[in-house]
Design a protein around this motif. Sequence first.
Motif, mmCIF file in Angstrom:
data_model
loop_
_atom_site.group_PDB
_atom_site.id
_atom_site.type_symbol
_atom_site.label_atom_id
_atom_site.label_comp_id
_atom_site.label_asym_id
_atom_site.label_seq_id
_atom_site.Cartn_x
_atom_site.Cartn_y
_atom_site.Cartn_z
ATOM 1 N N ARG A 83 -35.194 -42.949 -29.423
ATOM 2 C CA ARG A 83 -34.783 -43.225 -28.043
ATOM 3 C C ARG A 83 -35.913 -43.888 -27.265
ATOM 4 O O ARG A 83 -35.694 -44.848 -26.514
ATOM 5 N N CYS A 84 -37.142 -43.390 -27.444
ATOM 6 C CA CYS A 84 -38.305 -43.982 -26.762
ATOM 7 C C CYS A 84 -38.540 -45.417 -27.218
ATOM 8 O O CYS A 84 -38.832 -46.302 -26.405
ATOM 9 N N ASN A 85 -38.398 -45.662 -28.541
ATOM 10 C CA ASN A 85 -38.595 -47.020 -29.075
ATOM 11 C C ASN A 85 -37.585 -48.008 -28.485
ATOM 12 O O ASN A 85 -37.917 -49.143 -28.161
ATOM 13 N N LYS A 86 -36.337 -47.570 -28.364
ATOM 14 C CA LYS A 86 -35.298 -48.431 -27.789
ATOM 15 C C LYS A 86 -35.609 -48.801 -26.342
ATOM 16 O O LYS A 86 -35.432 -49.941 -25.916
ATOM 17 N N ILE A 87 -36.076 -47.787 -25.579
ATOM 18 C CA ILE A 87 -36.401 -48.037 -24.165
ATOM 19 C C ILE A 87 -37.575 -49.007 -24.043
ATOM 20 O O ILE A 87 -37.548 -49.941 -23.234
ATOM 21 N N LEU A 110 -38.279 -56.811 -23.716
ATOM 22 C CA LEU A 110 -37.354 -57.956 -23.693
ATOM 23 C C LEU A 110 -37.004 -58.361 -22.267
ATOM 24 O O LEU A 110 -36.851 -59.535 -21.958
ATOM 25 N N SER A 111 -36.879 -57.366 -21.410
ATOM 26 C CA SER A 111 -36.562 -57.634 -20.008
ATOM 27 C C SER A 111 -37.683 -58.424 -19.338
ATOM 28 O O SER A 111 -37.434 -59.330 -18.546
ATOM 29 N N LYS A 112 -38.921 -58.083 -19.671
ATOM 30 C CA LYS A 112 -40.067 -58.790 -19.099
ATOM 31 C C LYS A 112 -40.094 -60.244 -19.559
ATOM 32 O O LYS A 112 -40.385 -61.153 -18.778
ATOM 33 N N VAL A 113 -39.784 -60.450 -20.837
ATOM 34 C CA VAL A 113 -39.778 -61.812 -21.377
ATOM 35 C C VAL A 113 -38.673 -62.641 -20.725
ATOM 36 O O VAL A 113 -38.850 -63.805 -20.374
ATOM 37 N N LYS A 114 -37.495 -62.006 -20.521
ATOM 38 C CA LYS A 114 -36.349 -62.703 -19.933
ATOM 39 C C LYS A 114 -36.609 -63.099 -18.488
ATOM 40 O O LYS A 114 -36.234 -64.183 -18.040
ATOM 41 N N ASN A 115 -37.256 -62.196 -17.748
ATOM 42 C CA ASN A 115 -37.499 -62.437 -16.323
ATOM 43 C C ASN A 115 -38.761 -63.251 -16.055
ATOM 44 O O ASN A 115 -39.031 -63.615 -14.908
ATOM 45 N N LYS A 116 -39.523 -63.495 -17.095
ATOM 46 C CA LYS A 116 -40.757 -64.256 -16.925
ATOM 47 C C LYS A 116 -40.414 -65.704 -16.601
ATOM 48 O O LYS A 116 -39.596 -66.326 -17.281
ATOM 49 N N PRO A 117 -40.974 -66.258 -15.531
ATOM 50 C CA PRO A 117 -40.641 -67.643 -15.169
ATOM 51 C C PRO A 117 -41.047 -68.620 -16.262
ATOM 52 O O PRO A 117 -42.123 -68.493 -16.859
#
Length: 209
Positions: free
Chosen positions: A60-64, A70-77
């Motif tokens: 569960r921790c690994n998934k989070i 991935l969220s950081k990479v997606k939101n990175k300009p």
Amino acid sequence: MANMKEATKHLLAFTPEKEELFYKLLEEHGGHIGKACKEIGISKGSYKNHYGRNASFGNRCNKIITKMKLSKVKNKPAKIIIKKEAEKTGRPTIMTPETIRKIKEGFAQGFSVRNACIWADISQDTYFQYCKKHPNFSEQCKSLQKKPLIKSILVINKALNEGDVSTAKWYAERKAKDEFSLRNEITGEDGGEIKIKIPEINVIFTDEK
């Protein structure tokens, strides 16, 4: 005995309620384990021990953590890459916008091709080569060359409409020569060619001095 106590301590540190709270804090802190441990009040050692003993907790921790990365990479300009245009080499074009403007200006004033090229400071060869590559430009120049004639026709028509007698006579002499021309033509018999008879001259050479 000491190892048993340590293991028991780690197990007590992570109750099912604390696990759920840890998951929530881990998401809030963007997958940062140290911050989540500090806020929940446990050590990193306790986290590692529970992570190694409890596969469900570890997964569960690994998934989070993966989700947060991935969220950081997606939101990175996205980086804006501006490619530098390759520098053009070779001889610069002679037919600049200013040169083309001057050529058109010359034709609009009634210049011949030769005079328009002199006015634009280019050779006639350069002009004709450019016309071959740009047919539209060539057609524009031909149209501009006709402008002075069109203007002169408009001026003549205006003078005629205003009753200018001298302009009317001049126009009639050129449009209807047979009726209005002031020139008297001399022709031969029945309008034919004029025949000129040259008398014969006999030259006699003698020995007399």
